[in-house]
Design an enzyme around this catalytic site. Sequence first.
Site, PDB file in Angstrom:
ATOM      1  N   LYS A 115      -6.401  -8.130  14.096  1.00  0.00           N
ATOM      2  CA  LYS A 115      -6.755  -7.055  15.032  1.00  0.00           C
ATOM      3  C   LYS A 115      -6.049  -5.762  14.648  1.00  0.00           C
ATOM      4  CE  LYS A 115      -7.912  -9.764  19.110  1.00  0.00           C
ATOM      5  NZ  LYS A 115      -7.526 -10.076  20.502  1.00  0.00           N
ATOM      6  N   ASP A 173      -7.652   3.254  21.075  1.00  0.00           N
ATOM      7  CA  ASP A 173      -8.207   2.388  20.049  1.00  0.00           C
ATOM      8  C   ASP A 173      -9.637   2.052  20.503  1.00  0.00           C
ATOM      9  OD1 ASP A 173      -8.296   0.480  17.881  1.00  0.00           O
ATOM     10  OD2 ASP A 173      -7.976  -1.087  19.376  1.00  0.00           O
ATOM     11  N   LEU A 174     -10.464   1.542  19.604  1.00  0.00           N
ATOM     12  CA  LEU A 174     -11.851   1.231  19.971  1.00  0.00           C
ATOM     13  C   LEU A 174     -12.087  -0.271  20.166  1.00  0.00           C
ATOM     14  CD1 LEU A 174     -14.882   2.196  20.210  1.00  0.00           C
ATOM     15  CD2 LEU A 174     -15.052   1.674  17.771  1.00  0.00           C
ATOM     16  N   ASP A 175     -11.941  -1.012  19.056  1.00  0.00           N
ATOM     17  CA  ASP A 175     -12.267  -2.441  19.073  1.00  0.00           C
ATOM     18  C   ASP A 175     -11.291  -3.212  19.954  1.00  0.00           C
ATOM     19  OD1 ASP A 175     -14.427  -2.339  17.154  1.00  0.00           O
ATOM     20  OD2 ASP A 175     -12.933  -2.034  15.594  1.00  0.00           O
ATOM     21  N   SER A 226      -9.028   4.695  15.425  1.00  0.00           N
ATOM     22  CA  SER A 226      -9.468   3.341  15.096  1.00  0.00           C
ATOM     23  C   SER A 226      -9.379   3.079  13.606  1.00  0.00           C
ATOM     24  CB  SER A 226     -10.930   3.172  15.542  1.00  0.00           C
ATOM     25  OG  SER A 226     -11.465   1.980  15.017  1.00  0.00           O
ATOM     26  N   ALA A 227      -9.082   1.824  13.254  1.00  0.00           N
ATOM     27  CA  ALA A 227      -9.050   1.441  11.835  1.00  0.00           C
ATOM     28  C   ALA A 227     -10.459   1.198  11.305  1.00  0.00           C
ATOM     29  CB  ALA A 227      -8.236   0.163  11.681  1.00  0.00           C
ATOM     30  N   THR A 258     -15.645  -5.676  20.670  1.00  0.00           N
ATOM     31  CA  THR A 258     -16.103  -5.987  19.313  1.00  0.00           C
ATOM     32  C   THR A 258     -15.157  -6.949  18.603  1.00  0.00           C
ATOM     33  OG1 THR A 258     -15.125  -3.864  18.873  1.00  0.00           O
ATOM     34  CG2 THR A 258     -17.521  -3.989  18.717  1.00  0.00           C
ATOM     35  N   GLU A 268      -3.939   0.346  23.163  1.00  0.00           N
ATOM     36  CA  GLU A 268      -4.160  -0.581  22.054  1.00  0.00           C
ATOM     37  C   GLU A 268      -4.223  -2.032  22.512  1.00  0.00           C
ATOM     38  OE1 GLU A 268      -4.546  -1.456  19.045  1.00  0.00           O
ATOM     39  OE2 GLU A 268      -4.533   0.415  17.939  1.00  0.00           O
ATOM     40  N   ASP A 269      -5.018  -2.849  21.814  1.00  0.00           N
ATOM     41  CA  ASP A 269      -5.040  -4.289  22.100  1.00  0.00           C
ATOM     42  C   ASP A 269      -4.374  -5.102  20.995  1.00  0.00           C
ATOM     43  OD1 ASP A 269      -7.130  -3.725  20.220  1.00  0.00           O
ATOM     44  OD2 ASP A 269      -7.876  -5.755  20.566  1.00  0.00           O
ATOM     45  N   LYS A 298      -2.888   0.636  10.141  1.00  0.00           N
ATOM     46  CA  LYS A 298      -1.927   0.208  11.150  1.00  0.00           C
ATOM     47  C   LYS A 298      -1.270  -1.075  10.628  1.00  0.00           C
ATOM     48  CE  LYS A 298      -5.137   1.693  14.805  1.00  0.00           C
ATOM     49  NZ  LYS A 298      -6.071   1.254  15.852  1.00  0.00           N
TER      50      LYS A 298
HETATM   51  C1  BG6 Z   1     -10.151  -2.529  13.817  1.00  0.00           C
HETATM   52  C2  BG6 Z   1     -10.314  -3.970  14.225  1.00  0.00           C
HETATM   53  O1  BG6 Z   1     -10.435  -1.669  14.888  1.00  0.00           O
HETATM   54  O2  BG6 Z   1     -11.030  -2.220  12.732  1.00  0.00           O
HETATM   55  C3  BG6 Z   1     -10.075  -4.867  13.031  1.00  0.00           C
HETATM   56  O3  BG6 Z   1      -9.398  -4.271  15.250  1.00  0.00           O
HETATM   57  C4  BG6 Z   1     -11.009  -4.483  11.905  1.00  0.00           C
HETATM   58  O4  BG6 Z   1     -10.253  -6.209  13.413  1.00  0.00           O
HETATM   59  C5  BG6 Z   1     -10.818  -3.005  11.572  1.00  0.00           C
HETATM   60  O5  BG6 Z   1     -10.759  -5.274  10.761  1.00  0.00           O
HETATM   61  C6  BG6 Z   1     -11.758  -2.510  10.471  1.00  0.00           C
HETATM   62  O6  BG6 Z   1     -13.063  -2.472  10.970  1.00  0.00           O
HETATM   63  P1  BG6 Z   1     -14.364  -2.229  10.097  1.00  0.00           P
HETATM   64  O7  BG6 Z   1     -15.440  -1.997  11.129  1.00  0.00           O
HETATM   65  O8  BG6 Z   1     -14.127  -1.017   9.254  1.00  0.00           O
HETATM   66  O9  BG6 Z   1     -14.573  -3.454   9.284  1.00  0.00           O
HETATM   67 MG    MG Z   2      -8.252  -2.954  18.623  1.00  0.00          MG
END
Ligand code: BG6
Ligand code: MG
Length: 222
Positions: free
Chosen positions: A43, A7-9, A112-113, A15, A167-168, A143
């Site tokens: 998240k 996962d990224l964020d 990542s989402a 972030t 993942e976090d 997710k």
């Molecule tokens: C996920 C985050 O990686 O991305 C979420 O954990 C976030 O908090 C989601 O809402 C969507 O991100 P973005 O950058 O498309 O708004």
């Molecule tokens: Mg995350």
Amino acid sequence: MKGFIFDLDGVIVDTAKYHYLAWKQLADHLGIPFTIQDNEKFKGVSRKRCLELLLEMGDLQVSEEQFASWLEEKNADYLNYIATMDASEILPDVSRVLDFLRERNVPMALGSASKNAVPILEKVGLTDYFSTVVDGTQVVKAKPDPEVFLIAASRLHLPPEDCVVIEDAQAGIAAANTAGMYSLGIGAAEVLSEADAVFMNFTEMQPSFLEEILRLESKPHK
Ligand code: BG6
Ligand code: MG
């Protein structure tokens, strides 16, 4: 275990705090109380789903146009926060773990989402570690649906059960478990209780653990 999906964020870069600040700004504007605890549910969850959750919390029903404009407002605030982001924001020991896996030719994907995942990876200079990036622009189901990780595994040419997900988020751990992958949580064990293993951060993840994971025939039964 043969491949890793990150996962990224909140895993590679912190972030999660900027997402929180941007949602908090919108929540304040709408008069909806929003705490760090509320943010746990946001998240790993898509931008659209986060706004739906926020509006549910405030018991607000809005037009499609209004919804779209708040989504844009939140993202504009978020982009402001990450505008000056660079490699100094890579979380401690992430690079050590990425190097460890790369030295062993372990294929790695990003799952990542976020629709901002590609520019963030570029900003922090980690793009080259990943053979494929699956982000929020490429998935239909957010997710905890496992779609993002299943696409990543197929692009790594690996069956799901040979993959480890890092993942976090509760939603991300649930997605990995549903996909039949080994779920590795980064964060508090109480929050990520469904994960197969949890570390507070990458500094606590020793090479011996990674070696052990790479030797695992299958995910442990809980
Ligand atoms: C996920 C985050 O990686 O991305 C979420 O954990 C976030 O908090 C989601 O809402 C969507 O991100 P973005 O950058 O498309 O708004
Ligand atoms: Mg995350």
